[in-house]
Design a protein around this motif. Structure first.
Motif, PDB file in Angstrom:
ATOM      1  N   LYS A 113       7.157  91.380 -57.145  1.00 29.33           N
ATOM      2  CA  LYS A 113       6.544  91.673 -58.391  1.00 29.33           C
ATOM      3  C   LYS A 113       7.734  91.131 -59.397  1.00 29.33           C
ATOM      4  O   LYS A 113       7.167  90.574 -60.464  1.00 29.33           O
ATOM      5  N   ILE A 114       8.868  90.997 -59.006  1.00 29.18           N
ATOM      6  CA  ILE A 114       9.894  90.401 -59.948  1.00 29.18           C
ATOM      7  C   ILE A 114      10.108  88.750 -59.606  1.00 29.18           C
ATOM      8  O   ILE A 114      10.097  88.204 -60.444  1.00 29.18           O
ATOM      9  N   PHE A 115      10.043  88.532 -58.319  1.00 26.74           N
ATOM     10  CA  PHE A 115      10.242  87.247 -57.976  1.00 26.74           C
ATOM     11  C   PHE A 115       9.146  86.157 -57.843  1.00 26.74           C
ATOM     12  O   PHE A 115       9.224  85.005 -58.031  1.00 26.74           O
ATOM     13  N   ASN A 116       7.856  86.905 -57.761  1.00 28.84           N
ATOM     14  CA  ASN A 116       6.737  86.059 -57.397  1.00 28.84           C
ATOM     15  C   ASN A 116       5.447  86.897 -57.973  1.00 28.84           C
ATOM     16  O   ASN A 116       4.443  87.153 -57.098  1.00 28.84           O
ATOM     17  N   PRO A 117       5.451  87.400 -59.307  1.00 28.04           N
ATOM     18  CA  PRO A 117       4.419  87.916 -59.785  1.00 28.04           C
ATOM     19  C   PRO A 117       3.279  87.334 -59.561  1.00 28.04           C
ATOM     20  O   PRO A 117       3.124  86.136 -59.841  1.00 28.04           O
ATOM     21  N   ASP A 118       2.012  87.773 -59.312  1.00 34.28           N
ATOM     22  CA  ASP A 118       0.756  87.057 -58.996  1.00 34.28           C
ATOM     23  C   ASP A 118       0.771  85.942 -58.286  1.00 34.28           C
ATOM     24  O   ASP A 118       0.063  85.112 -58.458  1.00 34.28           O
ATOM     25  N   ASP A 119       1.816  85.887 -57.386  1.00 28.73           N
ATOM     26  CA  ASP A 119       2.202  84.908 -56.429  1.00 28.73           C
ATOM     27  C   ASP A 119       2.145  83.469 -57.192  1.00 28.73           C
ATOM     28  O   ASP A 119       1.532  82.347 -56.966  1.00 28.73           O
ATOM     29  N   LYS A 120       2.923  83.402 -58.391  1.00 28.05           N
ATOM     30  CA  LYS A 120       3.035  82.420 -59.190  1.00 28.05           C
ATOM     31  C   LYS A 120       3.647  81.180 -58.548  1.00 28.05           C
ATOM     32  O   LYS A 120       3.277  80.079 -58.993  1.00 28.05           O
ATOM     33  N   VAL A 121       4.524  81.213 -57.524  1.00 30.99           N
ATOM     34  CA  VAL A 121       4.981  80.196 -56.773  1.00 30.99           C
ATOM     35  C   VAL A 121       4.138  79.472 -56.077  1.00 30.99           C
ATOM     36  O   VAL A 121       4.223  78.425 -55.658  1.00 30.99           O
ATOM     37  N   SER A 122       2.938  79.890 -55.799  1.00 31.60           N
ATOM     38  CA  SER A 122       1.795  79.237 -55.025  1.00 31.60           C
ATOM     39  C   SER A 122       1.381  77.736 -55.654  1.00 31.60           C
ATOM     40  O   SER A 122       1.014  77.018 -55.257  1.00 31.60           O
ATOM     41  N   VAL A 123       1.836  77.963 -56.894  1.00 28.97           N
ATOM     42  CA  VAL A 123       1.413  76.686 -57.678  1.00 28.97           C
ATOM     43  C   VAL A 123       2.254  75.553 -57.247  1.00 28.97           C
ATOM     44  O   VAL A 123       2.035  74.333 -57.423  1.00 28.97           O
TER      45      VAL A 123
END
Ligand code: FES
Length: 162
Positions: free
Chosen positions: A127-137
């Motif tokens: 939840k802190i480092f990759n909320p909503d899997d933002k790094v997938s972009v």
């Protein structure tokens, strides 16, 4: 103390290196190592081939592909035993690739209990480092562990296999 021969058989090479004779013959087919032949057409390896096989084994343990090992070993002379300067040249050439692998291994060691950006969202820290899997972009795979790794899809497109 017995004097060690300059040339060894495939059985001796296998016993001392810990690599199966079948794998040694495969490495020979790939041009990673070379043998001389006796009048009876038996393989005899220079004792210095033990060092090549040791480097191959260590690099394989680090996950270095045989193709990368082959191109590195090709920088060594084939007609004589490599000198420390020859090995130094190989080492310099391989430095960046091995550093990159070491960096990933260190991250894996240090970050395994934290979020690695793989998309699972299964840890509190996600939840802190990759909320909503933002790094997938940024691409596929564990983006926080291997930020510089190109998308596998891109790799697949360019070579037809991962
Ligand atoms: S560990 Fe998988 S997304 Fe965080």
């Amino acid at each position: 103390m017995a004097v060690l021969s300059d040339h060894i058989t495939i059985t001796e090479l296998s016993a001392r290196s810990g690599v199966a004779a079948s794998a040694l013959r495969y490495y020979e087919d790939l041009g990673l190592i070379a043998a001389e032949r006796t009048s009876g057409n038996q393989r005899r390896y220079r004792r210095s081939v033990l060092r090549r096989v040791a480097v191959i084994r260590a690099a394989r343990t680090m996950g270095v592909p045989l193709s990368a090992i082959a191109s590195a070993l090709r920088t060594l002379p084939g007609s004589r035993d490599p000198t420390p300067a020859d090995w130094e040249r190989l080492s310099q050439r391989w430095h960046r690739e091995l550093d990159a692998r070491i960096a990933v291994l260190e991250k894996l060691r240090d970050q395994l209990s934290s979020c690695i950006g793989c998309g699972c969202l299964s840890l509190e820290r996600c939840k802190i480092f990759n909320p909503d899997d933002k790094v997938s972009v940024e691409g596929d795979g564990p983006r926080l562990l291997m930020p510089d790794e190109p998308r596998v899809a891109t790799k697949r497109g360019s070579r037809g296999r991962a």
